[in-house]
Design a protein around this motif. Structure first.
Motif, mmCIF file in Angstrom:
data_model
loop_
_atom_site.group_PDB
_atom_site.id
_atom_site.type_symbol
_atom_site.label_atom_id
_atom_site.label_comp_id
_atom_site.label_asym_id
_atom_site.label_seq_id
_atom_site.Cartn_x
_atom_site.Cartn_y
_atom_site.Cartn_z
ATOM 1 N N ALA A 40 0.700 -0.756 0.234
ATOM 2 C CA ALA A 40 0.196 0.022 -0.297
ATOM 3 C C ALA A 40 0.840 1.072 -0.010
ATOM 4 C CB ALA A 40 -1.095 0.256 1.203
ATOM 5 N N ILE A 41 0.289 2.147 -0.338
ATOM 6 C CA ILE A 41 1.010 4.008 -0.566
ATOM 7 C C ILE A 41 0.143 4.381 0.953
ATOM 8 C CG2 ILE A 41 1.027 6.147 -1.534
ATOM 9 C CD1 ILE A 41 0.349 5.139 -3.521
ATOM 10 N N PRO A 42 1.605 5.248 1.957
ATOM 11 C CA PRO A 42 0.595 4.744 3.011
ATOM 12 C C PRO A 42 -0.530 6.649 2.559
ATOM 13 C CG PRO A 42 2.322 4.894 3.527
ATOM 14 C CD PRO A 42 2.666 4.519 2.020
ATOM 15 N N LEU A 43 -1.265 6.069 3.338
ATOM 16 C CA LEU A 43 -2.763 6.289 3.731
ATOM 17 C C LEU A 43 -2.487 8.473 3.637
ATOM 18 C CD1 LEU A 43 -6.084 7.531 2.981
ATOM 19 C CD2 LEU A 43 -6.362 6.744 5.788
ATOM 20 N N THR A 45 0.212 9.802 3.295
ATOM 21 C CA THR A 45 1.066 9.976 2.372
ATOM 22 C C THR A 45 0.639 10.851 1.077
ATOM 23 O OG1 THR A 45 3.264 8.462 2.324
ATOM 24 C CG2 THR A 45 2.810 9.509 0.488
ATOM 25 N N THR A 46 -0.741 10.092 0.506
ATOM 26 C CA THR A 46 -2.002 10.216 -0.369
ATOM 27 C C THR A 46 -2.359 11.731 -0.119
ATOM 28 O OG1 THR A 46 -2.336 8.121 -0.671
ATOM 29 C CG2 THR A 46 -3.561 8.759 -2.017
ATOM 30 N N LEU A 47 -2.734 11.564 1.020
ATOM 31 C CA LEU A 47 -3.556 12.884 1.542
ATOM 32 C C LEU A 47 -2.857 14.863 1.886
ATOM 33 C CD1 LEU A 47 -5.253 11.655 4.788
ATOM 34 C CD2 LEU A 47 -6.771 12.161 2.982
ATOM 35 N N GLY A 48 -1.060 13.708 2.216
ATOM 36 C CA GLY A 48 -0.390 14.956 1.730
ATOM 37 C C GLY A 48 -0.317 15.409 0.799
ATOM 38 N N TYR A 49 -0.446 14.522 -0.366
ATOM 39 C CA TYR A 49 0.030 14.599 -1.735
ATOM 40 C C TYR A 49 -1.539 15.594 -1.492
ATOM 41 C CZ TYR A 49 4.743 12.543 -2.487
ATOM 42 O OH TYR A 49 5.665 12.359 -2.449
ATOM 43 N N MET A 50 -2.581 15.180 -1.592
ATOM 44 C CA MET A 50 -3.555 16.173 -2.491
ATOM 45 C C MET A 50 -4.022 16.867 -2.065
ATOM 46 S SD MET A 50 -6.221 12.643 -1.763
ATOM 47 C CE MET A 50 -7.598 13.412 -2.221
ATOM 48 N N LEU A 51 -3.261 17.346 -0.430
ATOM 49 C CA LEU A 51 -3.692 19.233 0.035
ATOM 50 C C LEU A 51 -2.713 19.597 -0.250
ATOM 51 C CD1 LEU A 51 -4.228 17.549 3.790
ATOM 52 C CD2 LEU A 51 -6.518 18.130 2.791
ATOM 53 N N LYS A 52 -1.570 19.560 -0.332
ATOM 54 C CA LYS A 52 -0.743 20.091 -1.085
ATOM 55 C C LYS A 52 -0.728 21.008 -2.217
ATOM 56 C CE LYS A 52 3.434 18.590 2.548
ATOM 57 N NZ LYS A 52 4.460 17.451 1.674
#
Length: 396
Positions: A40-43, A45-52
Motif C-alpha cells: 500500500a501507499i500510506p494513507l 502520504t496520499t492525503l498530504g499530496y492532495m492537500l498540498k
C-alpha cells in the motif's frame, strides 16, 4: 420521563456526535479485509499530496510507480475507495478474463450508487458500458463481505444494461478516421500560438484544443475554447474537472449535500447543470435531425459519435437508449477522450522539447514525407502510417 440535566446532556450529545462522525470517517478510510495484504501507499502520504496540490503525475511517480515496478500491484485510497493498481501482465489477465471472480463493483460498492451527489458521479451519470458487467453469472459469495448483499435482480439488470450499451457503442467505437478534421484544429492551434507570441503555456493550450476536438467529434459541438478559453461550456467543463479533484470533497464526500456552506462547490454543481442542459439540448436536436430525410444521405465522415450511436436505434431490435443513457455515454466518452488525449499531447511535446535530438529526427522524417514548403499541409491517413519514427515517439 425526565430529561437529562443540561450538564449531562451536552457531554452525552457531544459523545454521540463524535461517535457518529468517527464511524463515518472510519468507513471512508477502512481497508477491506480482502486486500489488506496488498502493498500500500500510506494513507497520510496520499492525503498530504492532495492537500498540498501536488500535480497528479508527480504524485504517481513518487508513489505508485515505485511500488508497481517492484511488486506488480499496489493499493491506494482514492475518492473514498481503496483501489488496487495492477502492472503484472499475468495477474491483469486473470482479473480481466475471470469476470465471475472479479466483477466490476456493484451494489453499495459502486461509486455511482454510493455518492450520487458527488461531482464525479453526477457528471458520469448512471450505468454505462464502463460501469456495468458483461453477461456472466456473478456469485454473491465473490462480492466483498462489506457489501450489503446486492440482489440477484441488481446483477441481471446490470448485465442487460451492459449488453445494450455494448451494442450501441460498437458502432461508435469504429468511426472512419478523417485526418483533415484533426488537421484543421491543428492549424487553428498554431494560429492561436502566433497570436499569443512565442511563449505558450502548452498544457493549457492542449486542453483547449482537445476540448474543441472532442466536442465536435463526440456530439458535433465546437466549444471554441481555442478562441476563448473562458467560453461558457469550456469554462463549465474546466470548473467540473477542478471540482472532481478537490481534496476536501474526495476525503469527505458527504459534504456534497451541504453546498450552501461552500459557495465555490455550489458553482461546480451549477456548471454540472449547465453541461446537462447542453447535453440534453444536443440530444433533442439530434433526434429531430435523424427524423428528417436529408440525414440519410450524409456520409459517415460527416457524422459524430452521437450520430453513430443513435443510428443503431433504427437498425437493432430492442428499446432505444433513453436521453439519460445517451447523456451519460456522451459524458463518459468525452471525459475519457479529453483527459487522455490532452495529457498524451502535453507529455509528447514536453519530451520532444527536452530531447532536441529526437525532435530533430522526428521533424526530418515528416519533412521527407510531406516536404518543407511554407504552407499548411495535412497528411492523409496513408501518409501518417509511414511516419514510423513519430509513431514510436508517441507510443513511448
Amino acid at each position: 420521563m425526565s430529561l437529562l440535566p443540561l450538564e449531562y446532556a451536552v457531554p452525552v450529545f457531544t459523545a454521540v456526535l463524535a461517535s457518529y462522525v468517527g464511524s463515518k470517517i472510519y468507513g471512508i478510510f477502512r481497508v477491506p479485509n480482502g486486500i489488506r495484504n496488498v502493498p500500500a501507499i500510506p494513507l497520510f502520504t496520499t492525503l498530504g499530496y492532495m492537500l498540498k496540490g501536488t500535480p497528479y503525475d508527480v504524485r504517481e511517480e513518487r508513489t505508485i510507480n515505485a511500488i508497481l515496478t517492484k511488486e506488480g500491484l499496489v493499493r491506494k485510497w482514492k475518492r473514498g475507495l481503496w483501489i488496487v493498481y495492477v502492472a503484472e501482465p499475468d495477474l491483469a489477465k486473470q482479473i480481466l478474463t475471470q469476470i465471475d471472480i472479479f466483477p466490476k463493483a456493484l451494489g453499495n460498492m459502486d461509486i455511482f450508487r454510493r455518492n450520487k451527489e458527488a461531482v464525479f458521479a453526477r457528471f458520469l451519470g448512471g450505468h454505462t458500458i464502463v460501469s456495468s458487467n458483461g453477461e456472466v453469472t456473478i456469485h454473491l459469495r465473490h462480492i466483498h463481505r462489506a457489501n450489503p448483499k446486492p440482489s440477484v435482480s441488481d446483477h441481471l439488470l446490470v448485465h442487460q444494461i451492459w449488453k445494450r450499451h455494448r451494442m450501441f457503442a460498437n458502432r461508435a467505437f469504429n468511426p472512419p478516421i478523417d485526418t483533415k478534421f484533426i488537421g484543421d484544429f491543428a492549424i487553428k492551434m498554431f494560429a492561436t500560438i502566433q497570436r499569443n507570441g512565442s511563449l505558450v503555456e502548452f498544457r493549457n493550450l492542449s486542453q483547449r484544443v482537445t476540448l474543441d476536438v472532442m466536442g465536435v467529434h463526440i456530439f458535433g459541438t465546437d466549444f471554441r475554447a481555442l478562441e476563448d478559453q473562458f467560453s461558457k461550456y469550456a469554462d463549465a467543463y474546466n470548473c467540473i474537472m477542478e471540482g472532481v479533484a478537490d481534496p476536501l470533497f474526495m476525503i469527505f464526500p458527504f459534504l456534497e449535500k451541504m453546498t450552501y456552506f461552500f459557495p465555490k462547490r455550489a458553482k461546480v454543481h451549477k456548471a454540472l447543470d449547465d453541461m446537462d442542459g447542453l447535453f440534453y439540448s444536443i440530444i433533442e436536436k439530434k433526434r429531430e435531425e435523424h427524423r428528417d430525410k436529408p440525414y440519410g444521405s450524409r456520409d459517415d465522415m460527416s457524422k459524430d459519435t452521437l450520430d453513430l450511436m443513435m443510428e443503431v436505434e433504427g437498425l437493432e431490435k430492442g428499446a432505444p437508449l433513453t436521453s439519460k443513457e445517451l447523456r451519460d455515454s456522451m459524458a463518459l466518452f468525452f471525459m475519457a477522450g479529453h483527459d487522455t488525449t490532452s495529457s498524451s499531447l502535453t507529455t509528447t511535446v514536453y519530451y520532444l522539447a527536452k530531447h532536441k535530438d529526437i525532435q530533430i529526427k522526428a521533424r526530418e522524417e515528416i519533412i521527407s514525407l510531406l516536404g518543407d514548403e511554407p504552407k499548411d499541409i495535412i497528411p492523409s491517413l496513408e501518409e501518417t502510417k509511414n511516419m514510423l519514427y513519430l509513431t514510436m515517439v508517441i507510443r513511448e
